[in-house]
Design a protein around this motif. Sequence first.
Motif, PDB file in Angstrom:
ATOM      1  N   LEU A   1      60.849  84.345  30.787  1.00 38.92           N
ATOM      2  CA  LEU A   1      62.052  84.958  31.353  1.00 38.92           C
ATOM      3  C   LEU A   1      62.164  84.705  32.853  1.00 38.92           C
ATOM      4  CD1 LEU A   1      62.083  88.358  29.442  1.00 38.92           C
ATOM      5  CD2 LEU A   1      63.767  86.525  29.251  1.00 38.92           C
ATOM      6  N   MET A   2      61.038  84.687  33.551  1.00 31.35           N
ATOM      7  CA  MET A   2      61.082  84.441  34.989  1.00 31.35           C
ATOM      8  C   MET A   2      61.375  82.980  35.316  1.00 31.35           C
ATOM      9  SD  MET A   2      60.848  87.232  36.597  1.00 31.35           S
ATOM     10  CE  MET A   2      60.597  86.579  38.250  1.00 31.35           C
ATOM     11  N   GLY A   3      61.085  82.095  34.372  1.00 30.76           N
ATOM     12  CA  GLY A   3      61.226  80.670  34.651  1.00 30.76           C
ATOM     13  C   GLY A   3      62.579  80.081  34.318  1.00 30.76           C
TER      14      GLY A   3
ATOM     15  N   LEU B   1      67.069  79.309  28.248  1.00 33.51           N
ATOM     16  CA  LEU B   1      65.870  79.610  27.476  1.00 33.51           C
ATOM     17  C   LEU B   1      66.194  79.707  25.991  1.00 33.51           C
ATOM     18  CD1 LEU B   1      62.872  80.312  27.433  1.00 33.51           C
ATOM     19  CD2 LEU B   1      63.476  82.690  27.945  1.00 33.51           C
ATOM     20  N   LEU B   2      67.293  80.364  25.641  1.00 34.63           N
ATOM     21  CA  LEU B   2      67.675  80.461  24.231  1.00 34.63           C
ATOM     22  C   LEU B   2      67.936  79.084  23.631  1.00 34.63           C
ATOM     23  CD1 LEU B   2      69.991  83.593  24.267  1.00 34.63           C
ATOM     24  CD2 LEU B   2      67.843  83.344  22.994  1.00 34.63           C
ATOM     25  N   ALA B   3      68.574  78.208  24.405  1.00 37.48           N
ATOM     26  CA  ALA B   3      68.827  76.852  23.910  1.00 37.48           C
ATOM     27  C   ALA B   3      67.515  76.111  23.661  1.00 37.48           C
ATOM     28  CB  ALA B   3      69.692  76.088  24.917  1.00 37.48           C
ATOM     29  N   ALA B   4      66.555  76.309  24.564  1.00 34.85           N
ATOM     30  CA  ALA B   4      65.270  75.637  24.408  1.00 34.85           C
ATOM     31  C   ALA B   4      64.492  76.185  23.208  1.00 34.85           C
ATOM     32  CB  ALA B   4      64.443  75.801  25.683  1.00 34.85           C
ATOM     33  N   LEU B   5      64.788  77.419  22.816  1.00 31.22           N
ATOM     34  CA  LEU B   5      64.085  78.055  21.694  1.00 31.22           C
ATOM     35  C   LEU B   5      64.889  77.984  20.400  1.00 31.22           C
ATOM     36  CD1 LEU B   5      62.826  81.260  23.580  1.00 31.22           C
ATOM     37  CD2 LEU B   5      61.471  79.244  22.972  1.00 31.22           C
ATOM     38  N   ASN B   6      65.842  77.058  20.359  1.00 37.97           N
ATOM     39  CA  ASN B   6      66.765  77.006  19.216  1.00 37.97           C
ATOM     40  C   ASN B   6      66.554  75.761  18.359  1.00 37.97           C
ATOM     41  OD1 ASN B   6      68.838  78.354  17.819  1.00 37.97           O
ATOM     42  ND2 ASN B   6      70.368  76.941  18.642  1.00 37.97           N
ATOM     43  N   THR B   7      65.329  75.294  18.294  1.00 38.14           N
ATOM     44  CA  THR B   7      65.032  74.145  17.429  1.00 38.14           C
ATOM     45  C   THR B   7      65.375  74.495  15.973  1.00 38.14           C
ATOM     46  OG1 THR B   7      63.221  73.470  18.886  1.00 38.14           O
ATOM     47  CG2 THR B   7      63.232  72.578  16.642  1.00 38.14           C
ATOM     48  N   PRO B   8      66.223  73.687  15.318  1.00 40.69           N
ATOM     49  CA  PRO B   8      66.621  74.010  13.940  1.00 40.69           C
ATOM     50  C   PRO B   8      65.404  74.176  13.025  1.00 40.69           C
ATOM     51  CG  PRO B   8      68.023  72.286  14.825  1.00 40.69           C
ATOM     52  CD  PRO B   8      66.924  72.493  15.828  1.00 40.69           C
ATOM     53  N   GLY B   9      65.342  75.302  12.348  1.00 44.88           N
ATOM     54  CA  GLY B   9      64.243  75.562  11.439  1.00 44.88           C
ATOM     55  C   GLY B   9      62.962  75.992  12.110  1.00 44.88           C
ATOM     56  N   GLY B  10      62.955  76.079  13.458  1.00 41.63           N
ATOM     57  CA  GLY B  10      61.753  76.477  14.186  1.00 41.63           C
ATOM     58  C   GLY B  10      61.482  77.970  14.064  1.00 41.63           C
TER      59      GLY B  10
END
Length: 258
Positions: free
Chosen positions: A212-214, A220-229
Motif C-alpha cells: 500500500l505504501m509503494g 496496485l489492484l491492476a498489478a494484482l489482477n492476473t486472470p485466474g490468479g
Amino acid sequence: MRRSTTRCGCSRISDMRIGVIGTGTIASAVVEGIAGDGHDIAVSRRSAVQSARLAQMFDNVTVHDNQAVLDRSDVIFLGLMANAAAEILAPLTFRADQRVISLMADCPLERVAQMALPAQAAAVMIPFPGIAQGGSPALGYGDTDLLQELFGARNTIFALSSEAELAAYNCAQAVLSPAVRLVADAADWLGTRVEDRAQGEAFLRALVGSSLMGSDCATLLAALNTPGGYNQRLREHMTDSGMGGALTEGLDNLERGA
C-alpha cells in the motif's frame, strides 16, 4: 530509564511551552511524539496513570492541575471527550495569546473557540497512535502550519479545507480496523497450516503495508489482477460476498451518526 529530551539526527524546531488537558491514549501519543523536541510540556492529572508515566519517561514533561497547565503554556492541546469538554473547561481561564489545538474530532472549531475564549482556536487535529514513534499520518483543519511545525518533521500532515472534509476523512479512516481484522483473520488461517504462526502474521503485515505504501490503489489492484490468479480469485469471492456493499453501508452509517 528516562528518555533523552533530544533526538539525534532530527532537526530541532523552536522550543514551545505546551500544555495538554486530558491525557488519554491519543493525547499521550501526541506528547510522546513531540517530547523529544525539547518543548516544556505540562500535562493534566485527568488520567493520573498516563500523566505519571509521561513524566517518568521525559524530563521535560511535568504534571499539574488543569489551570496550572494553562498558566504554563502558550500552545494547548485539548484531549477531552467532546461531551465533557464544556464542563471541564468552564472553570478555567485562558489567555488571548494562547493557541488551542483540539484533538476532539466531533467538536467544531467554532465550538472550541467558544469554550477557550479569549484564546485562539487554532486547529482541529486527528492523530493516530503511531504519532508517538513518527511515520504516521495525521488529519488537520485550521492552522495546519502550526501542526506542520510541531509534527511534520517525522509525520505526514494531511491539511483539509473544511470541517465537512474532516468529518468525511474521520469516517473513512475507520477502514483501518476492518482492514486489520482481515489481515488478522488471514494470519489465523495461515497459522494453523505453518510451523511459525508469528512469522506468518509478520509476513502478511509486511506484505500489505509495503504494498500500500509503494503504490496507489488503482495501480496496485491492476498489478494484482492476473486472470485466474490467487489475488483476483479471492478478491472476486469477497466482492461477490458483499464486501464492497457492506463497507459503503457502514461508512454511510458513520456519516449519518447511525
